[in-house]
Design a protein around this motif. Structure first.
Motif, PDB file in Angstrom:
ATOM      1  N   ASP A 137      -8.309  12.515   1.299  1.00 14.45           N
ATOM      2  CA  ASP A 137      -7.024  11.811   0.815  1.00 14.45           C
ATOM      3  C   ASP A 137      -5.962  12.585   1.430  1.00 14.45           C
ATOM      4  N   LEU A 197      -3.884   1.951   1.899  1.00 13.82           N
ATOM      5  CA  LEU A 197      -4.423   0.978   0.826  1.00 13.82           C
ATOM      6  C   LEU A 197      -3.392  -0.242   0.561  1.00 13.82           C
ATOM      7  N   PHE A 208     -11.490   1.984   0.049  1.00 11.10           N
ATOM      8  CA  PHE A 208     -10.940   3.032  -0.840  1.00 11.10           C
ATOM      9  C   PHE A 208     -11.825   3.146  -2.242  1.00 11.10           C
TER      10      PHE A 208
END
Ligand SMILES: Cc1cc2nc3c(=O)[nH]c(=O)nc-3n(C[C@H](O)[C@H](O)[C@H](O)COP(=O)(O)OP(=O)(O)OC[C@H]3O[C@@H](n4cnc5c(N)ncnc54)[C@H](O)[C@@H]3O)c2cc1C
Ligand code: FES
Length: 360
Positions: A137, A197, A208
């Protein structure tokens, strides 16, 4: 309404009406009958004329890649047409076709209508089998994914280009999306993608929620005319969000080669939570006097500690760039940001031919 305005309005309305009738007539009345498409090295198919070449091929099992869903804005769907049946290239195709493409009969298949028999060749796309080795991330809505190439393969690409990623499990009807390569060409046994996203988006929701380390994923490419040119001009890079991906490849490649070109990176983001590849850029700035790094945040969150520049990135370019003549620019990001930045660079005397960009 005055005596001159009335006839103008009437003429304009008649013109607009005729244009609409022509478009509708083309759509509903034109019949081209059956057309044969001979696909070199593959098969001959018979289609009802009137559809696009891309749809006609795809509907008959000849896969043609697309990064824009057939809108004529990515250039991925090039095919070579050998006979005269497709007429001359449209003005909207020209920006995506090189001089060599035009000489060799390449066309954007999503913009070519099938009206006659055609003889075509669809470039073979090479698919790399990869395994996901790392998922990280980077921000609240951007992940870095590292794909390791299998079967001893390596990828040869220019910084700025992109690959098409095929969603696992969609072999029959491939779901594919374009992603810029964020890694540098010297790391040719891996591909790093930075994926943002898109709420409700097919591929990004998959990435995701389902993609994990160890998964097998197929990537094809490289594609794209947005890549670092081999010149000695000083460079302006502009990018933020997922648009950082190709800029990261360009910047890390340049400084790995100890470039002596002056490089200025204008990084545009909304708030502190959207910053990434930021520490690496600060380190580059410390190490290389020819690297200038300017970050501007346009929509700070409450409580953000930020004493740098604020506002839209094109206005920050206006603030710092005195003269863009004899420089070139590489920009990647959402269309409004890129359009505003192009206008600003042109205003600063940069030649439009020296401005390269990918909008997404
Ligand atoms: C040359 C090129 C390079 C690209 N490189 C990257 C990259 O490095 N990283 C990256 O994250 N994306 C990149 N993209 C965008 C990417 O190809 C996909 O469009 C994006 O990931 C959305 O795919 P999806 O299947 O999740 O959404 P879809 O199911 O295709 O779309 C869902 C909905 O979201 C809208 N939508 C689609 N894309 C976007 C978007 N980008 N922003 C806002 N709304 C959108 C659509 O109009 C649709 O309504 C690139 C696109 C191109 C053409
Ligand atoms: S599919 Fe994008 S230009 Fe044809």
């Amino acid at each position: 309404m005055g005596p001159i305005v009335t006839p103008i309005v009437v003429l304009s309305s008649v013109g607009a009406g005729l244009a609409i009738i022509l478009v509708l007539a083309e759509k509903y009345l034109a019949s081209y009958g059956e057309c044969r498409i001979k696909v070199k090295g593959e098969k001959e198919i018979v289609v009802e004329g009137g559809g696009t070449l891309q749809a006609s091929l795809t509907d008959n099992g000849v896969f043609v890649p697309s990064a824009c869903g057939g809108k004529g804005t990515c250039g991925t769907c090039k095919v070579q047409i050998f006979n005269k049946g497709a007429g001359e290239p449209l003005a909207t195709e020209i920006p995506y076709l090189s001089k060599e493409d035009l000489e060799n009969g390449f066309r954007l298949s999503c913009l070519v209508k099938v009206k006659n028999d055609l003889e075509v060749s669809v470039p073979k796309i090479h698919e790399f089998r990869t395994i996901v080795t790392k998922i990280e991330d980077l921000t609240h809505d951007i992940k870095s994914i590292i794909f390791e190439l299998q079967d001893g393969e390596t990828i040869d690409f220019k910084p700025g280009q992109y690959v098409m990623m095929r969603m696992p499990g969609t072999e029959e009807e491939p779901v594919m999306r374009a992603y810029s390569i964020a890694s540098k060409p010297s790391d040719n046994h891996v591909v790093e993608l930075l994926i943002r996203l898109v709420p409700g988006g097919l591929m990004t929701t998959y990435v995701f929620t389902e993609l994990k380390v160890g998964d097998e994923v197929y990537l094809s490419g490289p594609y794209g005319e947005f890549y670092l040119r081999d010149s000695d001009k000083d460079i302006i890079c502009v990018g933020g969000g997922s648009g950082v991906a190709p800029i990261k490849s360009i910047i890390t490649h340049l400084f790995e080669k100890d470039t002596d070109r002056k490089v200025t990176y204008y990084f545009g983001a909304r708030a502190v939570k959207d910053l990434y590849f930021y520490k690496e850029c600060l380190e580059l700035k410390e190490k290389y006097p020819n690297f200038r790094f300017i970050t501007a945040l346009s929509d700070l969150d409450e409580g953000d500690q930020w004493d740098g520049d604020t506002g839209f990135i094109h206005l920050v370019i206006d603030k710092y760039l005195e003269d863009g003549e004899d420089m070139e620019s590489y920009m990647c990001g959402p269309p409004p940001m890129i359009d505003a930045a192009i206008d600003m660079l042109v205003e600063k005397d940069m030649d439009e031919d020296d401005i390269y960009f990918d909008k997404f």
